[in-house]
Design a protein around this motif. Structure first.
Motif, short mmCIF file in Angstrom:
data_model
loop_
_atom_site.label_atom_id
_atom_site.label_comp_id
_atom_site.label_asym_id
_atom_site.label_seq_id
_atom_site.Cartn_x
_atom_site.Cartn_y
_atom_site.Cartn_z
N LEU A 154 0.86 -1.18 0.00
CA LEU A 154 0.00 0.00 0.00
C LEU A 154 0.89 1.24 0.00
N ASP A 155 0.91 1.91 -1.12
CA ASP A 155 1.86 3.00 -1.36
C ASP A 155 1.67 4.16 -0.38
N GLY A 156 2.79 4.59 0.21
CA GLY A 156 2.79 5.76 1.07
C GLY A 156 2.38 5.50 2.51
N HIS A 157 2.04 4.28 2.84
CA HIS A 157 1.53 4.00 4.19
C HIS A 157 2.62 3.46 5.12
N THR A 158 2.49 3.83 6.39
CA THR A 158 3.41 3.42 7.44
C THR A 158 2.83 2.24 8.22
N HIS A 159 3.53 1.86 9.28
CA HIS A 159 3.12 0.71 10.07
C HIS A 159 1.72 0.90 10.67
N LEU A 160 1.37 2.13 11.01
CA LEU A 160 0.05 2.40 11.58
C LEU A 160 -0.95 2.94 10.57
N SER A 161 -0.50 3.83 9.68
CA SER A 161 -1.46 4.42 8.75
C SER A 161 -2.03 3.38 7.79
N VAL A 162 -1.38 2.24 7.67
CA VAL A 162 -1.91 1.16 6.82
C VAL A 162 -3.31 0.74 7.27
N LEU A 163 -3.61 0.98 8.56
CA LEU A 163 -4.94 0.62 9.08
C LEU A 163 -6.05 1.41 8.41
N LEU A 164 -5.73 2.58 7.88
CA LEU A 164 -6.74 3.41 7.23
C LEU A 164 -7.10 2.90 5.84
N GLU A 165 -6.22 2.14 5.23
CA GLU A 165 -6.42 1.66 3.86
C GLU A 165 -6.77 0.17 3.82
N ALA A 166 -6.39 -0.57 4.85
CA ALA A 166 -6.48 -2.04 4.81
C ALA A 166 -7.91 -2.54 4.66
N GLY A 167 -8.88 -1.83 5.20
CA GLY A 167 -10.26 -2.29 5.12
C GLY A 167 -10.71 -2.51 3.69
N LYS A 168 -10.36 -1.60 2.78
CA LYS A 168 -10.74 -1.73 1.37
C LYS A 168 -10.11 -2.98 0.76
N GLN A 169 -8.84 -3.20 1.06
CA GLN A 169 -8.14 -4.34 0.47
C GLN A 169 -8.67 -5.67 1.03
N ILE A 170 -8.97 -5.68 2.32
CA ILE A 170 -9.55 -6.88 2.92
C ILE A 170 -10.91 -7.17 2.30
N GLY A 171 -11.74 -6.12 2.15
CA GLY A 171 -13.06 -6.30 1.57
C GLY A 171 -12.99 -6.83 0.15
N LYS A 172 -12.10 -6.28 -0.68
CA LYS A 172 -11.96 -6.76 -2.05
C LYS A 172 -11.50 -8.21 -2.09
N THR A 173 -10.60 -8.57 -1.18
CA THR A 173 -10.11 -9.94 -1.14
C THR A 173 -11.20 -10.91 -0.70
N VAL A 174 -12.00 -10.52 0.29
CA VAL A 174 -13.13 -11.36 0.72
C VAL A 174 -14.09 -11.57 -0.45
N GLN A 175 -14.36 -10.53 -1.22
CA GLN A 175 -15.23 -10.66 -2.39
C GLN A 175 -14.64 -11.63 -3.40
N MET A 176 -13.34 -11.54 -3.64
CA MET A 176 -12.68 -12.44 -4.58
C MET A 176 -12.79 -13.88 -4.13
N TRP A 177 -12.50 -14.12 -2.85
CA TRP A 177 -12.60 -15.48 -2.32
C TRP A 177 -14.02 -16.00 -2.37
N SER A 178 -14.99 -15.12 -2.09
CA SER A 178 -16.40 -15.54 -2.09
C SER A 178 -16.83 -15.98 -3.48
N ARG A 179 -16.34 -15.30 -4.52
CA ARG A 179 -16.71 -15.67 -5.89
C ARG A 179 -16.11 -17.01 -6.30
N SER A 180 -14.98 -17.38 -5.66
CA SER A 180 -14.31 -18.61 -6.06
C SER A 180 -14.84 -19.84 -5.34
N ILE A 181 -15.71 -19.61 -4.30
CA ILE A 181 -16.25 -20.75 -3.54
C ILE A 181 -17.31 -21.47 -4.39
#
Length: 289
Positions: A262-289
């Motif tokens: 995640l470009d530009g993010h630090t050890h803590l600020s990554v928490l502000l962006e991670a939710g979107k990436q987790i959500g997209k990954t959950v969607q990807m996994w859900s489609r593959s089930i």
């Protein structure tokens, strides 16, 4: 992190763990029908509302994923001696208790997520023979410990460690020093003053629960798809060395998994962006089930 807009926090709830310890958690429940649940483990010394609410809120509202922020024993509003655990495996058993509770109360896939040393705890847990089966893992800015070979050469240490206490504990098979403070966190004074729930130290036992031994071997044995999310400006580790972990698991697992910087993010600020990436990954996994 300080500039991030506050989000609505659901009412704190509690479950009783295997030994009667009361564990606090915050259920961010989707108002729409969902088939996915994420249990999020904070870093050592932190607590559920130390930035993790931004991940939970994003998953809850933008991806209709139930998200459960948990306070580890001895942290936040959970019971137990602050920064300690009776035994190393008690913390892992607590994770099992949360997984059982979510599975009993909610339908759909269950994913475990850890940030920083919470990711180290997750790596320990998934290689524990008594773990509960889940559908996937998320490692956010993972801190896999001193054996991980990932530290930045110019790292300014966030914690100081009294190594002799770990040696004495190991030599006595845990009979000595297990409950002694051995890792001290170097939070700025103003941070601790602002957040009274932050811990400034943890014991040998808790540190062992959070710190994987042979992390590369454990990561190679991952049995479910995973996503590893790291910030390009993380202060603690070299992301080039961290990317090597993505090559370790079995090919079938690796093909379903995600490694993202995640470009530009630090050890803590990554928490502000991670939710979107987790959500997209959950969607990807859900489609593959």
């Amino acid at each position: 992190m300080q500039q991030a807009a506050p989000v609505h926090i659901p009412e704190r709830q509690f479950i009783s763990s295997h030994d009667g310890t009361s564990l606090a958690y915050y259920p961010f429940l989707s108002e729409e029908k969902t088939q996915a649940n994420v249990i999020l483990i904070h870093g050592g010394g932190a607590h559920s509302l130390a930035g993790y609410e931004h991940i939970a809120y994003t998953l809850q509202h933008d991806f209709q994923v139930n998200t459960f922020l948990i306070d580890l024993r001895g942290h936040g509003h959970s019971d137990g001696k602050k920064g300690d655990t009776p035994t190393v495996t008690d913390v892992w058993q607590d994770i099992s208790q949360f997984v059982d509770t979510v599975k009993q109360q909610h339908q759909g896939a269950v994913y475990l997520c850890g940030h920083s040393s919470g990711a180290g705890l997750l790596l320990n847990y998934l290689s524990w023979p008594k773990k509960r089966e889940v559908d996937g893992y998320f490692f956010i800015a993972p801190e896999f410990g001193y054996q991980s070979d990932t530290a930045r050469p110019d790292q300014i240490p966030f914690a100081s460690v009294q190594v002799w206490k770990f040696f004495l504990s190991a030599m006595t098979k845990g009979r000595l020093m297990g409950h002694s403070e051995a890792v001290r966190f170097h939070y700025p004074a103003w941070v601790v003053e602002q957040d009274q729930l932050l811990l400034t130290a943890i014991t040998v036992n808790l540190s062992l629960a959070l710190t994987p031994s042979a992390p590369k071997k454990k990561f190679a044995g991952i049995d479910q798809p995973y996503a590893m999310l790291v910030g390009s400006e993380d202060e603690l580790y070299d992301i080039e060395k961290m990317s090597a972990y993505h090559e370790l698991p079995h090919e079938e697992i690796k093909q379903q998994s995600v490694y993202e910087v995640l470009d530009g993010h630090t050890h803590l600020s990554v928490l502000l962006e991670a939710g979107k990436q987790i959500g997209k990954t959950v969607q990807m996994w859900s489609r593959s089930i």
